[in-house]
Design a protein around this motif. Structure first.
Motif, PDB file in Angstrom:
ATOM      1  N   ASN A 109       3.097   1.879  -2.168  1.00 23.05           N
ATOM      2  CA  ASN A 109       4.480   1.889  -1.829  1.00 23.05           C
ATOM      3  C   ASN A 109       4.449   1.690  -0.313  1.00 23.05           C
ATOM      4  O   ASN A 109       3.846   2.477   0.480  1.00 23.05           O
ATOM      5  CB  ASN A 109       4.957   3.511  -2.135  1.00 23.05           C
ATOM      6  N   ALA A 110       5.305   0.820   0.149  1.00 18.12           N
ATOM      7  CA  ALA A 110       5.031   0.328   1.460  1.00 18.12           C
ATOM      8  C   ALA A 110       5.718   1.440   2.437  1.00 18.12           C
ATOM      9  O   ALA A 110       4.922   1.615   3.550  1.00 18.12           O
ATOM     10  CB  ALA A 110       5.850  -1.184   1.672  1.00 18.12           C
ATOM     11  N   GLU A 111       6.477   1.971   2.103  1.00 21.49           N
ATOM     12  CA  GLU A 111       7.320   3.008   2.909  1.00 21.49           C
ATOM     13  C   GLU A 111       6.192   4.327   3.129  1.00 21.49           C
ATOM     14  O   GLU A 111       6.070   4.797   4.242  1.00 21.49           O
ATOM     15  CB  GLU A 111       8.448   3.690   2.327  1.00 21.49           C
ATOM     16  N   LYS A 114       3.801   3.056   5.366  1.00 21.62           N
ATOM     17  CA  LYS A 114       4.101   3.194   6.887  1.00 21.62           C
ATOM     18  C   LYS A 114       3.772   4.608   7.483  1.00 21.62           C
ATOM     19  O   LYS A 114       3.484   4.662   8.592  1.00 21.62           O
ATOM     20  CB  LYS A 114       5.396   2.926   6.928  1.00 21.62           C
ATOM     21  N   SER A 134       1.619  -4.055   0.309  1.00 22.81           N
ATOM     22  CA  SER A 134       2.755  -5.457   0.273  1.00 22.81           C
ATOM     23  C   SER A 134       2.123  -6.442   1.021  1.00 22.81           C
ATOM     24  O   SER A 134       1.578  -6.105   2.546  1.00 22.81           O
ATOM     25  CB  SER A 134       4.116  -5.145   0.618  1.00 22.81           C
ATOM     26  N   SER A 136       4.115  -8.871   2.533  1.00 27.51           N
ATOM     27  CA  SER A 136       5.097  -9.165   3.403  1.00 27.51           C
ATOM     28  C   SER A 136       5.457  -8.179   4.395  1.00 27.51           C
ATOM     29  O   SER A 136       5.788  -8.437   5.367  1.00 27.51           O
ATOM     30  CB  SER A 136       6.372  -9.956   2.664  1.00 27.51           C
ATOM     31  N   ASP A 137       5.682  -6.819   3.963  1.00 23.93           N
ATOM     32  CA  ASP A 137       6.200  -5.886   4.581  1.00 23.93           C
ATOM     33  C   ASP A 137       5.072  -5.259   5.412  1.00 23.93           C
ATOM     34  O   ASP A 137       4.432  -4.358   5.076  1.00 23.93           O
ATOM     35  CB  ASP A 137       6.747  -4.746   3.450  1.00 23.93           C
ATOM     36  N   ILE A 138       4.864  -5.683   6.403  1.00 23.63           N
ATOM     37  CA  ILE A 138       3.637  -5.612   7.329  1.00 23.63           C
ATOM     38  C   ILE A 138       3.996  -5.272   8.830  1.00 23.63           C
ATOM     39  O   ILE A 138       2.992  -5.403   9.480  1.00 23.63           O
ATOM     40  CB  ILE A 138       2.390  -6.694   7.146  1.00 23.63           C
ATOM     41  N   ASP A 139       5.113  -5.215   9.100  1.00 27.32           N
ATOM     42  CA  ASP A 139       5.514  -4.908  10.542  1.00 27.32           C
ATOM     43  C   ASP A 139       4.694  -3.806  11.143  1.00 27.32           C
ATOM     44  O   ASP A 139       4.152  -3.902  12.161  1.00 27.32           O
ATOM     45  CB  ASP A 139       6.897  -4.585  10.716  1.00 27.32           C
ATOM     46  N   HIS A 140       4.405  -2.955  10.311  1.00 24.49           N
ATOM     47  CA  HIS A 140       3.691  -1.440  10.813  1.00 24.49           C
ATOM     48  C   HIS A 140       2.326  -1.848  11.004  1.00 24.49           C
ATOM     49  O   HIS A 140       1.664  -1.481  11.851  1.00 24.49           O
ATOM     50  CB  HIS A 140       3.735  -0.352   9.967  1.00 24.49           C
ATOM     51  N   SER A 158      -3.569 -11.072   4.033  1.00 28.54           N
ATOM     52  CA  SER A 158      -2.256 -11.409   4.374  1.00 28.54           C
ATOM     53  C   SER A 158      -2.277 -12.517   5.213  1.00 28.54           C
ATOM     54  O   SER A 158      -2.833 -12.300   6.404  1.00 28.54           O
ATOM     55  CB  SER A 158      -1.482 -10.174   5.073  1.00 28.54           C
ATOM     56  N   ASN A 209       3.619  -9.867  -4.094  1.00 31.77           N
ATOM     57  CA  ASN A 209       3.049  -9.656  -2.959  1.00 31.77           C
ATOM     58  C   ASN A 209       1.689  -9.089  -2.593  1.00 31.77           C
ATOM     59  O   ASN A 209       1.872  -8.436  -1.692  1.00 31.77           O
ATOM     60  CB  ASN A 209       4.272  -9.136  -1.866  1.00 31.77           C
TER      61      ASN A 209
END
Lengths: 358, 358
Positions: A109-111, A114, A134, A136-140, A158, A209
């Motif tokens: 889970n991406a959250e 994080k 993920s 794509s969800d990789i800002d962190h 990624s 992803n």
DNA sequence: TTGAAAGCGCTACCAC
DNA sequence: GTGGTAGCGCTTTCAA
């Protein structure tokens, strides 16, 4: 007369120094193993430390050195044999290199991931090994590396992240497996993965992803296309996260009028569920359906029939990731490295030529 | 014009305070979530923190508070499904309670365990969950608790250590299993464990210094004795650590003139090896030999035949241990608690009445 | 409600 | 080779 053992809570360098009759700085030098000290003093301090039962405080040391001696590890689920083996590899190398491992599960889970990264940053880990939930969800993750924290991606890369990455040759393995199945006459080949999409349906590879799985599906689809099989997207099933979900996906496939003649399981837990369901429904492997599984779980060699698998170098995935990280922690600063480890197809009894009209 | 993102390396409370135009103490109060602050100030500080991308330094916090927010975990081998599941339980509870887990493997080696404990103490973990490699070699554990560090023993107790302990009802489970086998007519019942003795031979239960296993063997021997079977010590095999060792132990048993008619495997990895060997040697389970395994590994329900197992509450072993520890970390200080969780016998197809002359 | 200042235990720098 | 001392980033009195 009871000899009360030295109560340890907080014997500091200062205490040891006092007892040894030297300055704090000198005591610290021998205790910390840096600088130069005379032999006599060294012995005196060592003796005092033992007598007082001195324990260094790594936290304090970390404060001044800026290095915590820890590696943060984020995996999907340590309960998954794939990750527990990889983590074993990581901890082995880490220990050997003098690092300790803080383990966290993301539950894919991406959250949660994080939050885990945030905690690890706060703990000031020296480096990170992450199997990103993920792609794509990789800002962190990007932010962590940008702040200068060394990071290695495990099993999943990624493109968007220019960091050390250690993966298996998933695409190639999937291609080989698919090619073999097609050569055996299979045309209705299902691919089942835990990776999910928002609507739990698969339309195109971009829906996936998780790098490793996306590459496998790409390989699968491309080989199918080469062989003139189009529209195979309909045979890809996503969302096989928990055993109940996998169960219903498999049962639905098996009961459909156009039953697949072969199934590729994206991990060993899915393969296990397929095994359970085929038996419940009175089907035969490989008589009615062939089975191939990613991950050479130990049990796959003892079932009847034994299961054809893609043997990934899981332990080495872990050790390699840890080694790359340790190199950086020791000062090396090469450009991001992408390591691809070879998988091996182990053909066993669960695959054979397709039956009937195929 | 490139907007350079705030370089994060070391934005401190002081920086935030300066930007917010308040004192360090005040900024620390809102950032650390303690003390009282006016709403205006809180907002100003929060805004500044966000703007600067402030990250708290847990290390520094730990220095002053004396709490590191970490739990040290020592298991035999995270690769073993038993431990990976237990660790999953531990991490789940720990995370939920705001703690992070430092994981170490002892490799079931007391010396490695000692080193691990030393490291964990240096890292100033708030508490320890240990699955001790040895029941007797525990000075390092005793010292840790004596210095006031809360500790919970997992899966294996030690009479010599008066600390919280979470185990399964191993003795009872072994008794039940043995009784069933005897009722089926078995007389030559082997017990295979990874626990080793100095000379790799088993003479008496005191030879075994892994609590869980010792209790199982005690149960096994006592039920045998009740049934008039004496000298069953000769059926206990130790040292099945790696698969090669297990292999030769099992092969030797199978090839001996007095072959056992039933085998109890002390863990699922041993059971797996028994499965492999019986097939290689052309024996039949349960025709020639019955099999019971401790630990309900997922695969045991899909083999042919399915395997009768002792289903231990492994995940709960982990969560319970973590809960007991967290209670203490939150200030509770009850006397040492000994929790015994129930196991369940799952009878499947690998056990049946003994053949022939037995 | 806020601020100044004193540490936590250690390392690191600079004199002697 | 050894000793003094200034921090690391934070929490925590104690006054104001």
């Amino acid at each position: 007369m009871e000899q009360s053992p030295p109560r340890n809570t907080s014997v500091t360098v200062a205490d040891v120094a006092r007892m040894a009759g030297v300055s704090k700085a000198t005591a610290a030098r021998v205790l910390g193993g840096y600088g130069t000290v005379s032999e006599r003093v060294r012995e005196a301090v060592t003796a005092a430390a033992r007598a007082l039962n001195y324990r260094p405080n790594e936290l304090a040391r970390s404060m001044t050195t800026g290095r915590s001696g820890t590696i943060g590890v984020v995996v999907g689920d340590i309960e998954n044999p794939f990750f527990s083996l990889a983590v074993r590899g990581i901890t082995d190398i880490a220990r050997q290199a003098g690092f300790t491992v803080i383990l966290t599960n993301s539950g894919e889970n991406a959250e949660t991931e994080k939050a885990a990264i945030r905690t690890l940053l706060a703990k000031r880990v020296d480096g990170l090994i992450v199997s990103p939930a993920s792609e794509s969800d990789i800002d962190h993750l990007r932010e962590a590396t940008r702040s200068g924290l060394p990071m290695v991606l495990l099993d999943r890369g990624s493109e968007a992240l220019d960091v050390d990455t250690v993966i298996a040759d998933d695409r190639h393995a999937a291609e080989t497996v698919t090619r073999k199945l097609i050569a055996l006459g299979h045309r209705r080949i299902a691919y089942i993965t835990a990776c999910d999409t928002p609507d739990h349906c698969f339309r195109m590879v971009q829906d996936i992803n998780t790098g490793s799985v996306r590459r496998r599906i790409e390989g699968y689809l491309s080989v199918c296309a080469e062989a003139g099989l189009t529209g195979m997207e309909k045979w890809v099933r996503v969302g096989a996260v928990k055993s109940e979900q996998t169960h219903s996906i498999v049962a639905e496939l098996f009961r459909s009028p156009e039953r697949p003649t072969a199934i590729i399981a994206s991990d060993s837990m899915i393969a296990l569920e397929i095994f359970k369901v085929h038996r419940q429904l009175g089907l035969s492997i490989p008589g009615d359906v062939s089975l191939v599984s990613f991950h050479d779980a130990d049990w796959t060699s003892v079932t009847t029939p034994t299961v054809t698998v893609v043997r990934q170098p899981v332990y080495d995935l872990g050790t390699t990731a840890a080694k790359l990280l340790v190199e950086r922690l020791n000062g090396a600063a090469p450009a991001a490295r992408k390591v691809v480890l070879k998988s091996e197809i182990v053909e066993r009894a669960s695959t054979r030529e397709a039956y009937g009209d195929c």
